[in-house]
Design an enzyme around this catalytic site. Structure first.
Site, mmCIF file in Angstrom:
data_model
loop_
_atom_site.group_PDB
_atom_site.id
_atom_site.type_symbol
_atom_site.label_atom_id
_atom_site.label_comp_id
_atom_site.label_asym_id
_atom_site.label_seq_id
_atom_site.Cartn_x
_atom_site.Cartn_y
_atom_site.Cartn_z
ATOM 1 N N ASP A 45 2.092 -40.024 -20.742
ATOM 2 C CA ASP A 45 1.023 -39.528 -21.152
ATOM 3 C C ASP A 45 -0.070 -40.641 -21.768
ATOM 4 O OD1 ASP A 45 -0.267 -37.196 -23.654
ATOM 5 O OD2 ASP A 45 1.160 -38.668 -25.158
ATOM 6 N N GLU A 91 -2.550 -46.269 -23.974
ATOM 7 C CA GLU A 91 -3.524 -46.081 -24.854
ATOM 8 C C GLU A 91 -4.672 -47.111 -25.750
ATOM 9 O OE1 GLU A 91 -6.418 -45.535 -28.349
ATOM 10 O OE2 GLU A 91 -4.749 -43.493 -27.199
ATOM 11 N N ASN A 131 -6.599 -49.718 -20.340
ATOM 12 C CA ASN A 131 -7.954 -48.833 -20.408
ATOM 13 C C ASN A 131 -7.704 -47.863 -19.200
ATOM 14 O OD1 ASN A 131 -9.918 -47.350 -19.758
ATOM 15 N ND2 ASN A 131 -11.336 -49.574 -20.138
ATOM 16 N N ASP A 163 -11.095 -37.847 -25.656
ATOM 17 C CA ASP A 163 -12.223 -38.110 -26.458
ATOM 18 C C ASP A 163 -13.499 -36.947 -25.361
ATOM 19 O OD1 ASP A 163 -14.946 -38.750 -27.229
ATOM 20 O OD2 ASP A 163 -14.095 -40.349 -27.867
ATOM 21 N N LYS A 177 -22.037 -36.586 -25.991
ATOM 22 C CA LYS A 177 -23.674 -36.198 -25.535
ATOM 23 C C LYS A 177 -23.202 -36.706 -23.465
ATOM 24 C CE LYS A 177 -25.295 -38.422 -29.025
ATOM 25 N NZ LYS A 177 -25.562 -39.653 -29.891
ATOM 26 N N ASP A 199 -8.977 -28.050 -27.012
ATOM 27 C CA ASP A 199 -9.614 -27.284 -27.831
ATOM 28 C C ASP A 199 -11.120 -27.163 -27.524
ATOM 29 O OD1 ASP A 199 -10.166 -30.154 -28.883
ATOM 30 O OD2 ASP A 199 -9.674 -29.540 -31.345
#
Length: 219
Positions: free
Chosen positions: A40, A72, A99, A125, A129, A161
């Site tokens: 994940d 993560e 990372n 994330d 922009k 989403d």
């Protein structure tokens, strides 16, 4: 352990995160490192893979994998998640501060050969922009690294989403000849037995979730 307050956004391209970190000896991480692995990427607080690992322990046919690895970039979340794992005595679960934008290939190469079976990238994330979109986790290099490691039949599950983010992830995987879509675009229901916190909160407010499942096809 008390809840950890951390920054919501971490720039994976900042100098601080450019050096791949040391990788563990997987034989000391999992009770049986040869079992099929679920990766994940961007696991956040890690509750999704925690629940999947618990479900596998209690109902082994429900998850399609035996071991679960959450990756993560926010180190405090990883520390807290591994503390919960230890309290739950889950020997098929591990969290790694890493990372994925920099060191994914090294991580994949370190895994026991042939164990990676499923990859999930859920609600990454969005970096709205335009000048920041190069920070998004699903880049062509990540897709190529996963294609080189997943065996034929291995699966990638993507969801967001934000439709534009989900579309970009899907387009980048579909642009690689190794991946084909399974089912419709977008899946009306989550095919997994566990939902993330973000998915539950999104559905609770009546907003859509954009999901797609891809499979690694034979070369």
């Amino acid at each position: 352990m008390a809840a950890v307050r951390v920054r919501q956004h971490v720039n994976p391209l900042s100098q601080r995160y450019q050096q791949p970190l040391a990788l563990p000896d997987w034989s000391t991480v999992f009770a049986d490192p040869t079992r099929p692995l679920w990766l994940d990427i961007g696991c956040g607080r890690g509750y999704f893979v925690e629940q999947m690992a618990q479900l596998e322990r209690d109902a082994p046919t429900a998850t399609r994998c035996g071991n679960f690895l959450g990756v993560e970039i926010r180190e405090p979340l990883v520390e807290q998640a591994n503390h919960r794992r230890d309290a739950l005595h889950l020997t098929n679960l591990h969290y790694l501060f890493y990372n994925a934008n920099v060191g994914l290939r090294a991580l994949l190469d370190s895994l026991p050969l042939g164990t990676l079976q499923t990859v999930s990238i859920q609600f990454p994330d969005p970096w709205f922009k335009k000048r920041h979109q190069k920070r998004r986790v699903v880049q062509p290099e990540l897709v190529a690294d996963l294609a080189a490691t997943l065996p034929p039949g291995g699966e990638v599950f993507l969801q967001s989403d934000i439709e534009a983010v989900a579309q970009e992830m899907y387009d980048r995987f579909l642009a690689h000849p190794a991946f084909v879509r399974q089912g419709p675009l977008w899946l009306p229901d989550n095919p997994l037995p566990v939902m993330t916190e973000r998915e539950r909160s999104t559905l609770a407010r009546g907003a859509p979730v954009y999901r797609v499942l891809l499979k690694r096809q034979p070369d």
